[in-house]
Design a protein around this motif. Sequence first.
Motif: not given
Lengths: 496, 153
Positions: B89-90, B93-94, B98, B145
Amino acid sequence: MDMALAALADVLQIKNISASMVGVFFGLFIGATPGLTISLGMVLLLPLTFALSPVTAFCLLLGLYSSGFVGGSISAILLNIPGTPSAAATAIDGHAMAKNGRGGEAIGTAVTASFFGGMFSLVCLVLIAPSIAKIALRFGAPELFALVLLGLTLICSFGQKNIVKGLIAGVFGLIIMTVGLDPLDGTPRFTFGSVELQAGISFLPALIGLFAIPQIINGIISGVKVIPSYHGKVAGVLPKIKNLLKLIKSMSLGALIGTGVGAVPGAGGPIAVFLSYDYAARLSKNQSEFGKGTPEGVAAPESANNGVAGGALIPMLTLGIPGDPITAILLGALMIQGLTPGPLLFENNGQFVYSIFWAFLVANILTLILTFATIKLWVRIHQVPSRILLPIITILCIIGSYSLRNTFFDTGVMLLFGVIGYLMNKFRFPVVPLLLAIILGPALEEHLRMSLIISQGDYSIFFTHPISLIFLLLAFISFTLPIVGPMLSKKKAENN
Amino acid sequence: MRRANIIISIILLAFSGCYGVLIARLPSRDLPNTLGATFVPWVLAGLLTLLSLMLLIGNIISNSPDSPVSIPKRDIFGIAGLLLLITSYIKLMGYVGFIPISIVFLSILTWVAGSRKPIGILFFSVLTTCIVYFLFQKFFSVQLPAGIFFSSG
């Protein structure tokens, strides 16, 4: 006086009252939901305070602090599941009352006693804190080093089941804080070429990871049933004046013990509530009724519960030494706002200190009013399923740690600390010493090295300054007593 | 717990050793009348070694019966899966932004947490994402993001 009035005017601004109300509502929700702790609530709100002014941020956090304990007592009384560890003593008589159809009366007693305890501790805070700060202002680097060391050893040893594990957790936290640029000469330490690590490990992602991730893991993966449900009715919550007057002795006792114990770093709420319950039972005329459902058994621990809140603020504000995990998070909130906790806070930000006093007062009043006004909601709140709550908590943790510096590096730090926290819980290492070491570690190293610069490398500086010597002796006693004490008692028992 | 404590103390001793090696490699700047950057780390390495030895010896000589502590295999896979989900997920996200990735992430997480109603999961995920986005991006001015599909640049 002008400062106090200006602070009052500030706290009474609409935005600050609103922040207090949000904090109180959130605290009641967190407290009333078994499985969610006040510390978790604090770390979830902490990232939101970046964009707020210091006063608004503290109105929000203190609202949660004072109402969380009250929320915790609701589930303790109705479900026999303490929403917070400090509500465990309340469950004994509170739940017995609920089973006898007096749940409403028990909740009413708990809310009123909490208000009484909160008010008592606030008076103590206002009267005592400025005097302690005035004395602490005279402290130099050796005294401050010894004080921080005392705070750390107290937390690592006091109330821990295994003192060696407590100390290992504390030392591990201090090791983590050596990452980054050296505070005095700027030497990069353990940065492995990473730019992000040069600034060191931020305590906010570490806090979120330590407190929230283990709960998410337990809730989602291990299948722990976090939220049970209550289907009964609650009536007659508003207490009668004549009934309250009968409880004055129990409430006063609880408030006194709660404030006193709360002011000792590391002692914590659970010790205070059981101590006050025990004393209330011993001093009561209705001693035989304790455990069977007497309002006195609810009033004493609940008064102590909120007494702890004000008591723990005394060392946090005056000396920069938090009394429990929640005040450790509040200390972090102060640092996020660019304020230095300790005696200098009184010297340089006097009006802000008064604002904290007023905000605590407002939080207690709002807790009293809002709990009575919305009690039906909190009785039903247990029915919110964990499959809804836990994903929300997860995303708030991720975005909360990201929002510190708008970088996913901090989110990674949060995850790492989450795993560390989970393993520590599993293998019974306390996380609070680790957390405090992370927060207090930089100050400990800075004061140690500053002292030795002043003395030109002579270590006797710590022993020739009387206050420093006293703190060091107390620190020594604090971690030798839990080891030597049981050994001596055992030997004495063998001799007898 | 005794066996677990012995293993943990050995791991901590190994950690102290590695930490010591890293301290020895730190650059030293000898300023007059000042403790170097390595002083406090050396003290901490010594303390951790001492405490780990205390934990090790205390558990070896202890007579109390052992109460085994273990993490079930099912939980280990579960925790690894959860961490993988959060890490993905992290990481994503970029690129994705989001809003879309959060809807997907929350949907998966809600399903993992026990919900089995697709419409309810989707409604909850979209609503939560919108609230969190509004709260952080608009109210608290945190730049979330936007991702390659939504970025204006």
